[in-house]
Structure formats: structure tokens, C-alpha cells
Design a protein around this motif. Sequence first.
Motif, PDB file in Angstrom:
ATOM      1  N   TYR A  30       0.811  -1.209   0.000  1.00  0.00           N
ATOM      2  CA  TYR A  30       0.000   0.000   0.000  1.00  0.00           C
ATOM      3  C   TYR A  30       0.855   1.275   0.000  1.00  0.00           C
ATOM      4  O   TYR A  30       0.309   2.384   0.056  1.00  0.00           O
ATOM      5  CB  TYR A  30      -0.908   0.040   1.234  1.00  0.00           C
ATOM      6  N   ALA A  31       2.152   1.128  -0.061  1.00  0.00           N
ATOM      7  CA  ALA A  31       3.062   2.269   0.134  1.00  0.00           C
ATOM      8  C   ALA A  31       2.799   3.410  -0.846  1.00  0.00           C
ATOM      9  O   ALA A  31       2.959   4.590  -0.496  1.00  0.00           O
ATOM     10  CB  ALA A  31       4.513   1.809   0.027  1.00  0.00           C
ATOM     11  N   GLU A  32       2.393   3.109  -2.058  1.00  0.00           N
ATOM     12  CA  GLU A  32       2.196   4.145  -3.072  1.00  0.00           C
ATOM     13  C   GLU A  32       0.735   4.577  -3.189  1.00  0.00           C
ATOM     14  O   GLU A  32       0.407   5.404  -4.039  1.00  0.00           O
ATOM     15  CB  GLU A  32       2.683   3.629  -4.434  1.00  0.00           C
ATOM     16  N   GLU A  33      -0.130   4.048  -2.362  1.00  0.00           N
ATOM     17  CA  GLU A  33      -1.561   4.218  -2.602  1.00  0.00           C
ATOM     18  C   GLU A  33      -2.292   5.044  -1.536  1.00  0.00           C
ATOM     19  O   GLU A  33      -3.478   5.277  -1.675  1.00  0.00           O
ATOM     20  CB  GLU A  33      -2.214   2.843  -2.731  1.00  0.00           C
ATOM     21  N   LEU A  34      -1.559   5.479  -0.531  1.00  0.00           N
ATOM     22  CA  LEU A  34      -2.201   6.233   0.544  1.00  0.00           C
ATOM     23  C   LEU A  34      -1.923   7.720   0.379  1.00  0.00           C
ATOM     24  O   LEU A  34      -0.777   8.130   0.195  1.00  0.00           O
ATOM     25  CB  LEU A  34      -1.704   5.756   1.904  1.00  0.00           C
ATOM     26  N   GLU A  35      -2.948   8.517   0.465  1.00  0.00           N
ATOM     27  CA  GLU A  35      -2.781   9.968   0.389  1.00  0.00           C
ATOM     28  C   GLU A  35      -2.124  10.490   1.659  1.00  0.00           C
ATOM     29  O   GLU A  35      -1.225  11.325   1.625  1.00  0.00           O
ATOM     30  CB  GLU A  35      -4.150  10.616   0.188  1.00  0.00           C
ATOM     31  N   LYS A  36      -2.586   9.965   2.823  1.00  0.00           N
ATOM     32  CA  LYS A  36      -2.000  10.353   4.104  1.00  0.00           C
ATOM     33  C   LYS A  36      -2.475   9.408   5.201  1.00  0.00           C
ATOM     34  O   LYS A  36      -3.495   8.723   5.057  1.00  0.00           O
ATOM     35  CB  LYS A  36      -2.373  11.791   4.462  1.00  0.00           C
ATOM     36  N   VAL A  37      -1.699   9.370   6.264  1.00  0.00           N
ATOM     37  CA  VAL A  37      -2.136   8.690   7.479  1.00  0.00           C
ATOM     38  C   VAL A  37      -2.911   9.717   8.294  1.00  0.00           C
ATOM     39  O   VAL A  37      -2.383  10.765   8.662  1.00  0.00           O
ATOM     40  CB  VAL A  37      -0.939   8.142   8.278  1.00  0.00           C
ATOM     41  N   PHE A  38      -4.153   9.427   8.561  1.00  0.00           N
ATOM     42  CA  PHE A  38      -5.037  10.380   9.229  1.00  0.00           C
ATOM     43  C   PHE A  38      -4.940  10.268  10.744  1.00  0.00           C
ATOM     44  O   PHE A  38      -4.820  11.266  11.448  1.00  0.00           O
ATOM     45  CB  PHE A  38      -6.466  10.130   8.745  1.00  0.00           C
ATOM     46  N   ILE A  39      -5.024   9.021  11.253  1.00  0.00           N
ATOM     47  CA  ILE A  39      -4.916   8.779  12.695  1.00  0.00           C
ATOM     48  C   ILE A  39      -3.939   7.623  12.902  1.00  0.00           C
ATOM     49  O   ILE A  39      -4.259   6.485  12.564  1.00  0.00           O
ATOM     50  CB  ILE A  39      -6.275   8.434  13.332  1.00  0.00           C
ATOM     51  N   PRO A  40      -2.751   7.888  13.437  1.00  0.00           N
ATOM     52  CA  PRO A  40      -1.771   6.821  13.651  1.00  0.00           C
ATOM     53  C   PRO A  40      -2.269   5.785  14.660  1.00  0.00           C
ATOM     54  O   PRO A  40      -3.071   6.096  15.561  1.00  0.00           O
ATOM     55  CB  PRO A  40      -0.547   7.564  14.199  1.00  0.00           C
ATOM     56  N   HIS A  41      -1.789   4.571  14.515  1.00  0.00           N
ATOM     57  CA  HIS A  41      -2.242   3.457  15.345  1.00  0.00           C
ATOM     58  C   HIS A  41      -2.048   3.724  16.837  1.00  0.00           C
ATOM     59  O   HIS A  41      -2.910   3.387  17.663  1.00  0.00           O
ATOM     60  CB  HIS A  41      -1.499   2.185  14.936  1.00  0.00           C
ATOM     61  N   GLY A  42      -0.926   4.321  17.206  1.00  0.00           N
ATOM     62  CA  GLY A  42      -0.662   4.594  18.617  1.00  0.00           C
ATOM     63  C   GLY A  42      -1.705   5.503  19.239  1.00  0.00           C
ATOM     64  O   GLY A  42      -2.123   5.303  20.392  1.00  0.00           O
ATOM     65  N   LEU A  43      -2.154   6.510  18.479  1.00  0.00           N
ATOM     66  CA  LEU A  43      -3.181   7.419  18.972  1.00  0.00           C
ATOM     67  C   LEU A  43      -4.523   6.700  19.102  1.00  0.00           C
ATOM     68  O   LEU A  43      -5.283   6.937  20.051  1.00  0.00           O
ATOM     69  CB  LEU A  43      -3.302   8.625  18.038  1.00  0.00           C
ATOM     70  N   ILE A  44      -4.818   5.820  18.147  1.00  0.00           N
ATOM     71  CA  ILE A  44      -6.045   5.019  18.228  1.00  0.00           C
ATOM     72  C   ILE A  44      -6.050   4.191  19.510  1.00  0.00           C
ATOM     73  O   ILE A  44      -7.042   4.149  20.249  1.00  0.00           O
ATOM     74  CB  ILE A  44      -6.169   4.073  17.010  1.00  0.00           C
ATOM     75  N   MET A  45      -4.924   3.543  19.806  1.00  0.00           N
ATOM     76  CA  MET A  45      -4.846   2.681  20.975  1.00  0.00           C
ATOM     77  C   MET A  45      -4.957   3.482  22.275  1.00  0.00           C
ATOM     78  O   MET A  45      -5.610   3.058  23.232  1.00  0.00           O
ATOM     79  CB  MET A  45      -3.557   1.871  20.950  1.00  0.00           C
ATOM     80  N   ASP A  46      -4.329   4.634  22.306  1.00  0.00           N
ATOM     81  CA  ASP A  46      -4.389   5.464  23.512  1.00  0.00           C
ATOM     82  C   ASP A  46      -5.820   5.924  23.777  1.00  0.00           C
ATOM     83  O   ASP A  46      -6.304   5.882  24.918  1.00  0.00           O
ATOM     84  CB  ASP A  46      -3.458   6.660  23.361  1.00  0.00           C
ATOM     85  N   ARG A  47      -6.511   6.368  22.731  1.00  0.00           N
ATOM     86  CA  ARG A  47      -7.895   6.809  22.879  1.00  0.00           C
ATOM     87  C   ARG A  47      -8.798   5.634  23.267  1.00  0.00           C
ATOM     88  O   ARG A  47      -9.701   5.774  24.109  1.00  0.00           O
ATOM     89  CB  ARG A  47      -8.370   7.445  21.569  1.00  0.00           C
ATOM     90  N   THR A  48      -8.564   4.458  22.671  1.00  0.00           N
ATOM     91  CA  THR A  48      -9.366   3.273  22.979  1.00  0.00           C
ATOM     92  C   THR A  48      -9.172   2.841  24.427  1.00  0.00           C
ATOM     93  O   THR A  48     -10.117   2.388  25.084  1.00  0.00           O
ATOM     94  CB  THR A  48      -9.005   2.120  22.025  1.00  0.00           C
ATOM     95  N   GLU A  49      -7.968   2.999  24.936  1.00  0.00           N
ATOM     96  CA  GLU A  49      -7.698   2.652  26.330  1.00  0.00           C
ATOM     97  C   GLU A  49      -8.468   3.566  27.290  1.00  0.00           C
ATOM     98  O   GLU A  49      -8.818   3.159  28.411  1.00  0.00           O
ATOM     99  CB  GLU A  49      -6.200   2.748  26.608  1.00  0.00           C
ATOM    100  N   ARG A  50      -8.742   4.777  26.870  1.00  0.00           N
ATOM    101  CA  ARG A  50      -9.440   5.751  27.713  1.00  0.00           C
ATOM    102  C   ARG A  50     -10.941   5.489  27.782  1.00  0.00           C
ATOM    103  O   ARG A  50     -11.594   5.799  28.781  1.00  0.00           O
ATOM    104  CB  ARG A  50      -9.177   7.169  27.178  1.00  0.00           C
ATOM    105  N   LEU A  51     -11.528   4.921  26.746  1.00  0.00           N
ATOM    106  CA  LEU A  51     -12.977   4.779  26.660  1.00  0.00           C
ATOM    107  C   LEU A  51     -13.610   3.849  27.699  1.00  0.00           C
ATOM    108  O   LEU A  51     -14.720   4.122  28.171  1.00  0.00           O
ATOM    109  CB  LEU A  51     -13.377   4.320  25.255  1.00  0.00           C
ATOM    110  N   PRO A  52     -12.977   2.715  28.068  1.00  0.00           N
ATOM    111  CA  PRO A  52     -13.638   1.802  29.009  1.00  0.00           C
ATOM    112  C   PRO A  52     -14.030   2.435  30.338  1.00  0.00           C
ATOM    113  O   PRO A  52     -15.050   2.049  30.927  1.00  0.00           O
ATOM    114  CB  PRO A  52     -12.599   0.690  29.215  1.00  0.00           C
ATOM    115  N   GLY A  53     -13.266   3.404  30.818  1.00  0.00           N
ATOM    116  CA  GLY A  53     -13.636   4.074  32.054  1.00  0.00           C
ATOM    117  C   GLY A  53     -14.989   4.745  31.934  1.00  0.00           C
ATOM    118  O   GLY A  53     -15.828   4.674  32.846  1.00  0.00           O
TER     119      GLY A  53
END
Length: 218
Positions: free
Chosen positions: A28-51
Motif C-alpha cells: 500500500y506504500a504508493e496508494e495512501l494519500e495520508k495517514v489520518f490517525i496513527p495506530h498509537g493514537l487510536i490505541m491510547d484513545r481506545t484505552e481511555r474509553l472503558p472508564g
Amino acid sequence: MAIRRPNVVISDDESGYDPDVLCIPNHYAEELEKVFIPHGLIMDRTERLPGDVMKEMGGHHIVALCVLKGGYTFFADLLDYIKALNRNHDKSIPMTVDFIRLKSYCNDQSTGDIKIIGGDDLSTLTGKNVLIVEDVIDTGKTMQTLLPLVKQYNLKMVRVASLLVKRTPWGVGYSPEFVGFEIPDKFVVGYTLDYNEFFQDLNHVCVISEADKVKYKA
């Protein structure tokens, strides 16, 4: 009464990240316009939601209902963090899981016609606290169709958690109780969100180019 809690708002002019500076599968290296939300940020936000989920729903057995296919990765990660919360706090509640599969997209457009194409007998939800877990809510029509179907089983409580909510002029005014990120009206892929079954194997949430929408068009 359900409480709408704060979420991460991504602005319309968010520039995102150059795919070359993050880990992207070579195919997919040539096919993405941009990374919108990096995986690390997704995981950090997901960790916050269960509370937030446990504060509102933690008084009774929860059935977590995953909307397939796109919601699966968010669902699995969210449940891992809820289980960690159960293990590490004095107050814990039992949780079971169930699955339903819906279809509403053709290429990058919502058809407005929501089809349930898989899932168990929803009568097993009767009298339960139900947490519906979605990948993305754009127009809100999917939830407008699904919620009346599950509510007919006399649920104790039903709430919705969605990784993404789009700001779109086509919305029906629906907003879930638990939101990871509010994003502009862009078609995004990755973290199991697909485009005609492609791009599910990206860890990040990304935007694809118009040329690649044509390339992978059904």
C-alpha cells in the motif's frame, strides 16, 4: 439518560502524516494519500474509553455487540481494555459478546439501504445491558435502523461506542454515547475499515487517493 462524553475532534484542515514516516505495508506504500490517525493514537484513545463505559453501564452484565466487519478490530481492542479494567479494580462486571453483520456501502458511498446479512438470534439480548460497537458513523442511518431492532427485546440499557463519527451534511442527527474521534467527511480506511475488502490490514486510519478509489472500485 445517556451522557455524551468529550471526544477527540480532528479539524477539517488536518494535514495528517506522510505515509513514508510511519510503518505501512509495502503493497500500500504508493496508494495512501495520508495517514489520518496513527495506530498509537487510536490505541491510547481506545484505552481511555472503558472508564466512561463502565461508569455508565457497569451496574449490570454487559453484552458487547460487534457490528461486523469494520468494527472488529476496535471491538477486540476495546474489550481487551475493559477486561484489564475488570482485572485491576475492585468493582468488576461480567461481559459476554455477540456479533451482527450489516451492509450499507457500495464503493465509498453509503447506499442508504441497510441490510442485516449475518448474526445470531437477537432475542438473547433480552433484559441485558447492550453495548453496540461500530467502526464509523457517518449519516447515522445504520444506527437508526439497528437500534429499533435491538430495543424490541426490552433491553435494560443500550449504548453505542464508535471509533469514528463523521461530520457530514447528510447526517440524520444521531450521535453515539461513546466516540473515539470526530473526523471530517472523508472516506477513510485501515484498522479493519475497508474499501471493497481492501486496506483492512493497515494499522493506521488512512485516506486513499481518488485514483485508488477507481483502482479498487467494485
